[in-house]
Scaffold this active site. Structure first.
Site, PDB file in Angstrom:
ATOM      1  N   GLY A  91       0.838  -1.212   0.000  1.00  0.00           N
ATOM      2  CA  GLY A  91       0.000   0.000   0.000  1.00  0.00           C
ATOM      3  C   GLY A  91       0.863   1.249   0.000  1.00  0.00           C
ATOM      4  N   LYS A 114       4.606  12.230  -3.155  1.00  0.00           N
ATOM      5  CA  LYS A 114       5.463  11.157  -2.639  1.00  0.00           C
ATOM      6  C   LYS A 114       6.268  11.734  -1.482  1.00  0.00           C
ATOM      7  CE  LYS A 114       8.555   7.553  -4.409  1.00  0.00           C
ATOM      8  NZ  LYS A 114       9.160   6.988  -5.620  1.00  0.00           N
ATOM      9  N   ASP A 126       8.106   6.250   8.151  1.00  0.00           N
ATOM     10  CA  ASP A 126       7.710   7.616   8.525  1.00  0.00           C
ATOM     11  C   ASP A 126       6.884   8.302   7.436  1.00  0.00           C
ATOM     12  OD1 ASP A 126       9.626   8.004   6.609  1.00  0.00           O
ATOM     13  OD2 ASP A 126      11.007   9.142   7.884  1.00  0.00           O
ATOM     14  N   ARG A 177       4.109  13.605  -8.327  1.00  0.00           N
ATOM     15  CA  ARG A 177       4.246  12.669  -9.438  1.00  0.00           C
ATOM     16  C   ARG A 177       2.970  12.639 -10.256  1.00  0.00           C
ATOM     17  NH1 ARG A 177       6.501   6.739  -8.071  1.00  0.00           N
ATOM     18  NH2 ARG A 177       4.552   6.347  -6.998  1.00  0.00           N
ATOM     19  N   ASP A 253       4.657  -4.836  -7.227  1.00  0.00           N
ATOM     20  CA  ASP A 253       3.998  -3.576  -6.841  1.00  0.00           C
ATOM     21  C   ASP A 253       4.589  -2.392  -7.599  1.00  0.00           C
ATOM     22  OD1 ASP A 253       6.183  -4.472  -5.039  1.00  0.00           O
ATOM     23  OD2 ASP A 253       6.063  -2.423  -4.310  1.00  0.00           O
TER      24      ASP A 253
HETATM   25  P1  AMP Z   1       9.106   1.070  -2.804  1.00  0.00           P
HETATM   26  O1  AMP Z   1      10.418   0.491  -2.420  1.00  0.00           O
HETATM   27  O2  AMP Z   1       9.124   2.552  -2.947  1.00  0.00           O
HETATM   28  O3  AMP Z   1       8.476   0.394  -3.967  1.00  0.00           O
HETATM   29  O4  AMP Z   1       8.153   0.828  -1.533  1.00  0.00           O
HETATM   30  C1  AMP Z   1       7.790  -0.440  -1.069  1.00  0.00           C
HETATM   31  C2  AMP Z   1       6.756  -0.303   0.032  1.00  0.00           C
HETATM   32  O5  AMP Z   1       7.331   0.346   1.174  1.00  0.00           O
HETATM   33  C3  AMP Z   1       5.550   0.531  -0.337  1.00  0.00           C
HETATM   34  O6  AMP Z   1       4.430   0.002   0.309  1.00  0.00           O
HETATM   35  C4  AMP Z   1       5.906   1.898   0.206  1.00  0.00           C
HETATM   36  O7  AMP Z   1       4.766   2.672   0.435  1.00  0.00           O
HETATM   37  C5  AMP Z   1       6.592   1.505   1.520  1.00  0.00           C
HETATM   38  N1  AMP Z   1       7.511   2.553   1.976  1.00  0.00           N
HETATM   39  C6  AMP Z   1       8.683   2.914   1.426  1.00  0.00           C
HETATM   40  N2  AMP Z   1       9.256   3.907   2.131  1.00  0.00           N
HETATM   41  C7  AMP Z   1       8.442   4.213   3.152  1.00  0.00           C
HETATM   42  C8  AMP Z   1       8.475   5.173   4.223  1.00  0.00           C
HETATM   43  N3  AMP Z   1       9.480   6.016   4.382  1.00  0.00           N
HETATM   44  N4  AMP Z   1       7.432   5.187   5.077  1.00  0.00           N
HETATM   45  C9  AMP Z   1       6.396   4.339   4.942  1.00  0.00           C
HETATM   46  N5  AMP Z   1       6.311   3.422   3.958  1.00  0.00           N
HETATM   47  C10 AMP Z   1       7.316   3.343   3.066  1.00  0.00           C
HETATM   48 MG    MG Z   2       6.931   0.938  -4.967  1.00  0.00          MG
END
Ligand code: AMP
Ligand code: MG
Length: 487
Positions: A91, A114, A126, A177, A253
């Site tokens: 999510g 973002k 966070d 974005r 995802d």
């Molecule tokens: P990503 O690596 O950007 O594809 O993110 C993978 C998952 O981790 C997704 O569900 C993101 O929303 C969550 N996520 C990444 N960074 C954070 C953050 N700083 N705080 C909360 N959720 C995060």
């Molecule tokens: Mg992602």
């Protein structure tokens, strides 16, 4: 919260018509002292937005999430995904969809922040983002757009005036974005795992209306939908291969249903040609190495097909068979798009059976002599063989002779061949050392290095002195380049 439409926003929120399981109403968490650090004027213009108003103090409030523009209805989207092969509930943990902006020509585009703070999907995170990675996404996504590769785009980056705590304290930022949508393979996996069949159907119908309206009245529309997504992804990943782009984190995802490149984390462009190239520090197994990308695309699409089984047929066995048949078309599709692109890179207009060998033989000489991927094709395009490390080697000379013979077997003129090559071979890509240099300067609040880089990247198929400047390889430090997720 507020306000007017002086910025030109024209928001709609069709995603909230889906069953509630797909999203959570979530407002951004206001930040202390937001400041605009990067604004994409030409994108704003093309979206029909008011460019001047969007550069005002008032607009910064929107780009930082401190104010919600009139008509917007912020949500965090639910999705799941296979991360490095392991299935997880995910999510939008650090993203909030502000709304869907309808452009003057009727296009519906997601406007997403973002790094806007925590959401119900943040788990331990966070919900924030650091400035460096957001500027990196800005540079690379805009470079991809200019290369003609479907991608989400970057409208603005604001600094938040608040640190984010990672290994060290980093300046915080929020990226705006713009995407055809943020529906992912993982959104369908989420529906299949935790929703009802009706939820999956609602999501599929929504995605079809939004991205593949032509198949809406097909008798087997869910099969047509599966095939359409397979086709778009085969095309997209082939385009990545052709320019040497390594996504770095091809989790399900991070694969869109629209066929746009999304989630620029540890991505980078390959310098020296080597199919095993990996930049991401977390990809220790090389799962998402350059040469593995087409295969991983197929693996992800199989997960997508699985998530559609209930819609494909009432009988489970029949459904699996239909899905498998559709997936079995992917390798040939992906190879076909890639080979077509490679023919373009070599100035070949028609198809001959031995073209694939001709391409593979060039690639293997490139690998053998550690040739730079982009600059090899650039040198061929400019007929500047002295610029290539392949120059003078027996293997390259033999290959070159075969290539010239191949070109002689088609009727197009030499000028037409060179023009086709110029259209297919970027003379500039966002090279890692240049991106780093721009980000380092930006950390010191000098944005001129990034602006110059963006200017060159905006016209990657031009062969002028602007691009020339950015072709040079880094001084070899002996250390392999590493990218980090930047979460
Ligand atoms: P990503 O690596 O950007 O594809 O993110 C993978 C998952 O981790 C997704 O569900 C993101 O929303 C969550 N996520 C990444 N960074 C954070 C953050 N700083 N705080 C909360 N959720 C995060
Ligand atoms: Mg992602």
């Amino acid at each position: 919260m507020t306000k007017t439409n002086e910025f030109g926003w024209n928001f709609d929120n069709s995603y909230t018509n889906l069953p509630e399981t797909f999203y959570s109403n979530t407002n951004p968490t206001p930040v202390r002292s937001p400041e605009m650090v990067k604004f994409n004027e030409s994108l704003a213009k093309s979206l029909g937005l008011n460019v001047d108003a969007l550069q005002s103090e008032e607009a910064v409030k929107t780009f930082s999430g401190n104010e919600i523009p009139a008509g917007a209805s912020p949500i965090a989207q639910a999705y799941a995904g296979h991360q490095f092969g392991h299935f997880n509930m995910l999510g939008d943990g650090r993203a909030i969809l502000i709304g869907e902006h309808i452009t003057p020509n009727g296009e519906r585009l997601d406007i997403q922040l973002k790094g806007p703070g925590r959401t119900p999907y943040s788990r331990g995170g966070d919900g924030r983002a650091a400035l460096g990675p957001m500027l990196r996404e800005y540079i690379i996504s805009e470079a991809m757009y200019a290369l003609g590769i479907p991608t989400t785009r970057s409208l603005a980056v604001v600094s938040t005036g608040q640190p984010v705590i990672r290994e060290t304290n980093l300046p915080g930022a929020i990226l705006t974005r713009v995407a055809a949508s943020h529906i992912r393979v993982g959104t369908f996996q989420y529906a299949a795992k935790w929703g009802t069949v009706e939820d999956s159907r609602a999501l599929a119908d929504y995605a079809i209306t939004r991205h593949y309206p032509d198949i809406a009245d097909h008798e087997d529309k869910y099969l047509s939908f599966l095939k359409a997504v397979i086709n778009q992804q085969a095309k997209l990943i082939s385009q990545w291969q052709l320019v040497g782009f390594i996504h770095g984190v091809m989790n399900t995802d991070n694969m869109t249903i629209s066929g746009e490149t999304i989630d620029y984390g540890p991505c980078a462009f390959m310098d020296i040609y080597d199919p095993e190239t990996v930049f991401s520090s977390i990809d220790v197994q090389g799962r998402y190495a350059y040469g593995n990308q087409p295969g991983i695309g197929g693996w992800n699409l199989s997960r997508f097909a699985e998530s559609l089984l209930d819609l494909l047929h009432d009988n489970d066995e029949e459904a699996v068979k239909i899905a498998q048949d559709a997936i079995s078309e992917y390798p040939a599709l992906a190879k076909g798009y890639w080979l077509e692109g490679m023919r373009g890179k070599l100035g070949i207009f028609n198809a001959e059976e031995q073209d694939e060998n001709l391409v593979h033989d060039l690639l293997s000489v490139m690998k053998q002599y550690k040739a730079d991927y982009t600059n090899t094709f650039r040198a061929l395009t400019r007929e500047a063989h002295e610029e290539s490390v392949l120059q003078g080697t027996t293997e390259f000379n033999d290959w070159y002779k075969r290539w010239q013979e191949r070109l002689a077997r088609q009727e197009q003129s030499k000028e037409a061949v060179l023009e086709l090559m110029r259209k297919n071979n970027p003379s500039v890509i966002p090279r890692n050392h240049r991106v780093e240099e721009a980000l380092e300067a930006a950390q010191q609040e000098d944005y001129s290095v990034m602006d110059n880089l963006l200017e060159a990247l905006a016209n990657p198929y031009n062969y002028t002195s602007v691009q020339e400047e950015y072709c040079k390889l880094p001084d070899s430090s002996g250390l392999p380049y590493r990218t980090y997720c930047g979460t």
